[in-house]
Design an enzyme around this catalytic site. Structure first.
Site, PDB file in Angstrom:
ATOM      1  NE  ARG A  12      -3.677   0.008   3.047  1.00 25.28           N
ATOM      2  CZ  ARG A  12      -2.893  -1.073   2.951  1.00 25.28           C
ATOM      3  NH1 ARG A  12      -3.182  -2.183   3.557  1.00 25.28           N
ATOM      4  NH2 ARG A  12      -1.527  -0.966   2.263  1.00 25.28           N
ATOM      5  N   GLY A  18      -7.666 -10.217  -6.346  1.00 28.99           N
ATOM      6  CA  GLY A  18      -6.226  -9.839  -6.846  1.00 28.99           C
ATOM      7  C   GLY A  18      -5.296 -10.979  -6.462  1.00 28.99           C
ATOM      8  N   GLY A  28       0.801  -1.408  -0.074  1.00 26.37           N
ATOM      9  CA  GLY A  28       0.109  -0.005   0.028  1.00 26.37           C
ATOM     10  C   GLY A  28       1.011   1.229   0.110  1.00 26.37           C
ATOM     11  CD  GLU A  49      -3.576  -0.397  10.597  1.00 23.54           C
ATOM     12  OE1 GLU A  49      -2.420  -0.230  10.450  1.00 23.54           O
ATOM     13  OE2 GLU A  49      -4.260  -1.099  10.239  1.00 23.54           O
ATOM     14  CB  ILE A  58      -3.969 -10.551  -1.177  1.00 23.65           C
ATOM     15  CG1 ILE A  58      -2.477 -10.077  -1.072  1.00 23.65           C
ATOM     16  CG2 ILE A  58      -4.612 -11.158   0.348  1.00 23.65           C
ATOM     17  CD1 ILE A  58      -2.463  -8.841  -0.181  1.00 23.65           C
ATOM     18  CG  HIS A 108      -1.648  -3.756   9.221  1.00 20.31           C
ATOM     19  ND1 HIS A 108      -2.126  -2.440   8.678  1.00 20.31           N
ATOM     20  CD2 HIS A 108      -1.587  -4.520   8.235  1.00 20.31           C
ATOM     21  CE1 HIS A 108      -1.975  -2.559   7.446  1.00 20.31           C
ATOM     22  NE2 HIS A 108      -1.656  -3.660   7.156  1.00 20.31           N
ATOM     23  CB  ILE A 109       0.694  -9.141  12.176  1.00 17.59           C
ATOM     24  CG1 ILE A 109      -0.735  -9.923  12.591  1.00 17.59           C
ATOM     25  CG2 ILE A 109       1.046  -8.287  13.383  1.00 17.59           C
ATOM     26  CD1 ILE A 109      -0.319 -10.985  13.542  1.00 17.59           C
ATOM     27  N   GLY A 110      -0.551  -8.650   8.534  1.00 11.95           N
ATOM     28  CA  GLY A 110      -0.705  -9.750   7.627  1.00 11.95           C
ATOM     29  C   GLY A 110       0.582 -10.169   6.900  1.00 11.95           C
TER      30      GLY A 110
END
Length: 340
Positions: free
Chosen positions: A259, A177, A99, A288, A179, A307-309
């Protein structure tokens, strides 16, 4: 294309990146500011190529005052103020993320500043985390861990901590997409039923997933599980709102790995409290970090991760090397692995 195949399983640069280093042996007479602590292996490559590397050696973001000072002659949010402080010497911005909504792209384009990001290499890590978040939400895993640790685990109760199985469920993916497709592959491994997706257009990858292209309303109305893996655009901002929650089944489970701005958090609180939907799992929030006193943290039917993707050693090291290649090629006029 750029992929984890550029690196060996031992997390050392593979032949592609070693070749890049050999082709760019002379050190550049410029400054590169690194606003977060990254892997030392990646920093070593950067220092071998650039004379002046300023590193904010902490995990949290660099304070804006320090960033404004550091970019002179050479806050993670790269806005007009930061770009002004950097002056005409700023040639390139490289973000260690897919991003780039934290960068003023319009201002960069107006000034001829190149911007690089790191897409395509975090799909597997983020898809893994999305499934982990889904399972944590559907099977009450955080609550179960808490009960086991705090003495809530007593005699067997037939209905205690009962969750939802994935097998046979209709799953809807918003944004098929890289992901989203990786999530779809993993869902198929859980024997889900129908796999729906929506977006701007049909995707070739949907055929191998046996996924059906539908409009958003159909996806919201018919899905048991709804997963957002889309980019943040004007169309997807607030895509989960009070009206969209009302269109869902009251047994629906919502997962947001996209997001934070894709979801209206106040509306989610109301939907979870009222039983409009069953549960939600979030890896992204606004802001965040989310304040610890936020109402979502008070709900048993909401699981929130920080937010640990993409947070695997394999993924982050590849992202670090890719960001550095973006920097060096951005300064020298070469082709970036990924340019915005």
């Amino acid at each position: 294309s750029y992929s984890k195949q550029c690196y060996s399983s031992s997390l050392q640069p593979h032949s592609k990146f070693r070749s890049f280093i050999k082709q760019n042996m002379s050190r550049l007479a410029c400054r590169v500011v690194v606003t977060r602590k990254i892997y030392e292996e990646a920093l070593a490559v950067l220092r071998s190529r650039v004379e002046d590397v300023y590193v904010y050696d902490k995990d949290q973001g660099m304070p804006q005052e320090e960033l404004l000072e550091a970019v002179k002659g050479a806050h993670d949010k790269i806005d007009k103020q930061v770009i002004d402080a950097a002056g005409d010497s700023l040639k390139c911005i490289s973000t260690l993320s897919a991003g780039f909504d934290h960068i003023d792209i319009a201002e960069c384009k107006a000034r001829g500043i190149r911007v690089g990001n790191t897409p395509g290499v975090l799909s597997n890590a983020t898809a893994d985390l999305t499934l982990a978040l889904l399972l944590a939400t559907t099977r009450h895993i955080p609550r179960a861990v808490h009960e086991a640790k705090t003495g809530g685990w007593g005699t067997w109760k037939p209905m205690w901590l009962c969750g939802t199985e994935l097998a046979g469920k209709t799953c809807g993916i918003i944004g098929l997409g890289r992901i989203g497709s990786a999530v779809g592959k993993r869902l198929r491994g859980f024997d889900v039923g129908r796999l729906l997706y929506t977006g701007r257009s049909e995707k070739p990858s949907a055929k191998e997933l046996n996924a059906e292209f539908v409009d958003l309303d159909t996806l919201l109305r018919e899905s048991d599980i709804i997963i957002a893996t889309c980019a943040l655009t004007p169309e997807t901002t607030g895509i989960f709102n009070a009206e969209s929650f009302k269109k869902m089944k009251n047994t629906a489970i919502v997962i947001n790995s996209a997001r934070g701005a894709c979801l209206d958090q106040d509306a989610l609180v109301d939907a979870l409290k009222s039983g409009t939907i069953k549960a939600a799992g979030l890896d992204v929030t606004t802001p965040e970090p989310l304040p610890t006193d936020h109402p979502l943290f008070q709900l048993d039917n909401c699981v929130i991760l920080p937010h640990i993707g993409s947070a695997t050693d394999e993924c982050r090291l590849v992202m670090s090397h890719m960001a550095i290649e973006n920097v060096v090629n951005g300064i020298t006029g070469g082709s970036m692995p990924a340019e915005v």
